[in-house]
Design a protein around this motif. Structure first.
Motif, PDB file in Angstrom:
ATOM      1  N   ILE A 135      32.713 -37.638  34.536  1.00 14.52           N
ATOM      2  CA  ILE A 135      32.379 -36.914  33.311  1.00 14.52           C
ATOM      3  C   ILE A 135      31.690 -37.868  32.344  1.00 14.52           C
ATOM      4  O   ILE A 135      32.218 -38.944  32.020  1.00 14.52           O
ATOM      5  N   LEU A 136      30.498 -37.484  31.887  1.00 14.04           N
ATOM      6  CA  LEU A 136      29.795 -38.180  30.816  1.00 14.04           C
ATOM      7  C   LEU A 136      30.085 -37.411  29.534  1.00 14.04           C
ATOM      8  O   LEU A 136      29.639 -36.289  29.363  1.00 14.04           O
ATOM      9  N   GLY A 137      30.825 -38.002  28.626  1.00 10.28           N
ATOM     10  CA  GLY A 137      31.284 -37.326  27.428  1.00 10.28           C
ATOM     11  C   GLY A 137      32.801 -37.371  27.374  1.00 10.28           C
ATOM     12  O   GLY A 137      33.431 -38.041  28.197  1.00 10.28           O
ATOM     13  N   PRO A 138      33.387 -36.695  26.402  1.00 13.74           N
ATOM     14  CA  PRO A 138      32.745 -35.893  25.370  1.00 13.74           C
ATOM     15  C   PRO A 138      32.154 -36.750  24.248  1.00 13.74           C
ATOM     16  O   PRO A 138      32.270 -37.972  24.268  1.00 13.74           O
ATOM     17  N   LEU A 139      31.577 -36.065  23.262  1.00 14.15           N
ATOM     18  CA  LEU A 139      30.947 -36.747  22.145  1.00 14.15           C
ATOM     19  C   LEU A 139      31.961 -37.181  21.098  1.00 14.15           C
ATOM     20  O   LEU A 139      31.917 -38.300  20.585  1.00 14.15           O
ATOM     21  N   GLN A 140      32.896 -36.308  20.747  1.00 17.93           N
ATOM     22  CA  GLN A 140      33.821 -36.558  19.652  1.00 17.93           C
ATOM     23  C   GLN A 140      35.173 -37.050  20.171  1.00 17.93           C
ATOM     24  O   GLN A 140      35.682 -36.580  21.185  1.00 17.93           O
TER      25      GLN A 140
ATOM     26  N   MET B 155      31.572 -45.730  25.322  1.00 18.25           N
ATOM     27  CA  MET B 155      30.189 -46.184  25.424  1.00 18.25           C
ATOM     28  C   MET B 155      29.490 -46.280  24.068  1.00 18.25           C
ATOM     29  O   MET B 155      28.418 -46.877  23.953  1.00 18.25           O
ATOM     30  N   GLY B 156      30.055 -45.692  23.019  1.00 14.99           N
ATOM     31  CA  GLY B 156      29.410 -45.686  21.716  1.00 14.99           C
ATOM     32  C   GLY B 156      29.289 -47.081  21.109  1.00 14.99           C
ATOM     33  O   GLY B 156      29.944 -48.037  21.550  1.00 14.99           O
ATOM     34  N   HIS B 157      28.455 -47.195  20.082  1.00 17.06           N
ATOM     35  CA  HIS B 157      28.262 -48.461  19.381  1.00 17.06           C
ATOM     36  C   HIS B 157      29.455 -48.671  18.449  1.00 17.06           C
ATOM     37  O   HIS B 157      29.609 -47.949  17.457  1.00 17.06           O
TER      38      HIS B 157
ATOM     39  N   ALA C 186      21.097 -40.479  21.196  1.00 16.22           N
ATOM     40  CA  ALA C 186      20.618 -39.922  22.465  1.00 16.22           C
ATOM     41  C   ALA C 186      20.445 -40.983  23.540  1.00 16.22           C
ATOM     42  O   ALA C 186      20.537 -40.684  24.730  1.00 16.22           O
ATOM     43  N   THR C 187      20.223 -42.233  23.145  1.00 16.95           N
ATOM     44  CA  THR C 187      20.086 -43.287  24.145  1.00 16.95           C
ATOM     45  C   THR C 187      21.344 -43.425  24.998  1.00 16.95           C
ATOM     46  O   THR C 187      21.265 -43.887  26.143  1.00 16.95           O
ATOM     47  N   LEU C 188      22.489 -43.028  24.453  1.00 19.87           N
ATOM     48  CA  LEU C 188      23.718 -43.113  25.242  1.00 19.87           C
ATOM     49  C   LEU C 188      23.651 -42.187  26.449  1.00 19.87           C
ATOM     50  O   LEU C 188      24.153 -42.525  27.530  1.00 19.87           O
TER      51      LEU C 188
ATOM     52  N   PHE D 248      30.980 -40.765  24.725  1.00 21.95           N
ATOM     53  CA  PHE D 248      29.963 -41.220  23.781  1.00 21.95           C
ATOM     54  C   PHE D 248      30.564 -41.577  22.428  1.00 21.95           C
ATOM     55  O   PHE D 248      29.849 -41.966  21.512  1.00 21.95           O
ATOM     56  N   SER D 249      31.881 -41.446  22.287  1.00 23.47           N
ATOM     57  CA  SER D 249      32.565 -41.827  21.055  1.00 23.47           C
ATOM     58  C   SER D 249      32.488 -43.339  20.868  1.00 23.47           C
ATOM     59  O   SER D 249      32.289 -44.101  21.823  1.00 23.47           O
TER      60      SER D 249
END
Length: 387
Positions: free
Chosen positions: A118-123, A158-160, A314-316, A144-145
């Protein structure tokens, strides 16, 4: 510009064993029967209607595709499509699932459809419900959090991460002679995280935290907090842990334009914020962020395909596809992702530079230090090329 983008992606793939990349501006998605990348649009999939994939890895993208964050989710989804087309990936089937109506339900559909990553979630608030569905089937998450509190051995952040930006900048400032720090940070989670990271690295390096002032975000209380710092004095460096607009409001209360001290430092929130270039009191300030040179070229290519600029995040999505392609070298379709593949010591190279995941799931990034100048940002300490 697009030619440079091709060369950069080719170098990235060669140096860290990513799949071969070729940018195809404005390319159409190949037909599934043509043997090219498979890009699934958001829907409510059903395992009974998805074709068998003996030679393709099924990977789920979980992002909001409706509601208040739909534009961000769409930007990430578009970037994953770009990555599939640019690399010509023939061994991935990425299906997008909308988390807006319930992240847990979206994850359940993704697992039932046979997705093994799974790629995600965002939050961050969605990580728990997704993990509850994914963990029983040994399906890991690459979220992506940027919140390290959700990181686990099967949840990779993966987030910054703002704490990493703060640590990088403070270490640089100390190397330049800084020793006595003041911290100006908002109340709430972001301020708590950046303040704790700053205090920890300052003490570890033998520096002193002279004063910490907190304030409520969204009004002029940052000015009052900056005035309190200025009145107390005794510091040579101030961390303003907030966005560009509020930092520019506070800086004139701490120093006059043209003064060298106190030094002002910030966080990754200042990246690509050109309004800082016209704030005289911000001149000479330092902050750290992931390298930005590849982003500019990515953004141009994105706009040529989708007719608008992407969200910075979006680069993530793009890098997550590059990372997944690297994993497929040692991962057989239809099987669980082998343990340890995501935590290789050398890490992975993407548009945002090198990243490697620690065993606790936290993504470590190589960041550069930038200085705010007269009309331009200057890199004063480049990001390492690897780990």
């Amino acid at each position: 510009m697009l030619g440079n983008f091709k060369r950069i992606l080719a170098m990235a793939t060669g140096s860290l064993l990513l799949a071969a990349c070729q940018v195809i501006p404005g390319a159409e998605a190949p037909r599934p029967d043509a043997g090219g990348p498979v890009v699934e649009q958001p829907r409510v999939p059903d395992q009974a209607v998805l074709p068998d994939d003996e030679g393709r890895h099924r990977v789920a993208l979980l992002v909001p595709m409706s509601g208040s964050n739909a534009d961000v989710g769409q930007s990430i989804a578009n970037a994953t499509t770009m990555a599939l087309l640019d690399t010509g990936a023939e061994n991935l089937r990425i299906t997008t699932y909308d988390t807006s109506a319930g992240a847990g339900a979206a994850a359940s559909r993704a697992i039932n459809d046979g997705n093994r990553l799974i790629l995600g979630p965002l939050q961050r608030d969605n990580v728990g419900p997704v993990l509850a569905q994914a963990r029983p089937d040994d399906v890991p998450l690459i979220t992506f959090s940027n919140d390290t509190t959700v990181a686990r051995s099967d949840v990779f952040v993966m987030g910054h991460i703002p704490e990493q930006s703060v640590v990088r900048t403070i270490n640089f400032a100390i190397d330049q002679g800084a020793s006595r720090f003041a911290i100006l940070a908002p109340r709430g989670d972001y301020g708590n995280r950046t303040t704790a990271a700053a205090e920890q690295v300052i003490m570890a390096r033998g520096g002193t935290v002279v004063d910490v002032q907190r304030y409520d975000r969204g009004n002029t209380s940052i000015i009052s907090a900056a005035d309190r710092l200025s009145t107390a004095g005794g510091f040579d460096t101030v961390l303003i842990a907030d966005n560009a607009r509020l930092a520019a409001m506070a800086a004139p209360r701490l120093k006059n334009a043209g003064d060298s001290l106190p030094s002002i430092i910030g966080t990754e929130l200042w990246s690509r914020q050109d309004t800082l270039l016209s704030a005289g009191a911000m001149r000479g300030a330092w902050f750290s962020a992931v390298p930005d040179d590849r982003y500019r070229q990515f953004a141009n290519s994105y706009e040529s395909r989708f007719g608008e600029q992407p969200y910075r995040i979006a680069t993530l999505g793009y890098d997550a596809v590059l990372l997944t392609l690297r994993l497929t070298r040692d991962w057989r379709p239809g099987t669980d992702l082998p343990a340890g593949l995501l935590t290789t010591d050398g890490g992975f190279l993407g548009l945002d530079g090198p990243i490697r995941f620690q065993t606790n799931g936290v993504g470590e990034r190589a960041m550069e230090v930038r200085q705010i100048g007269n009309g331009a940002f200057t890199v004063v300490d480049p990001a390492p090329s690897g780990f």
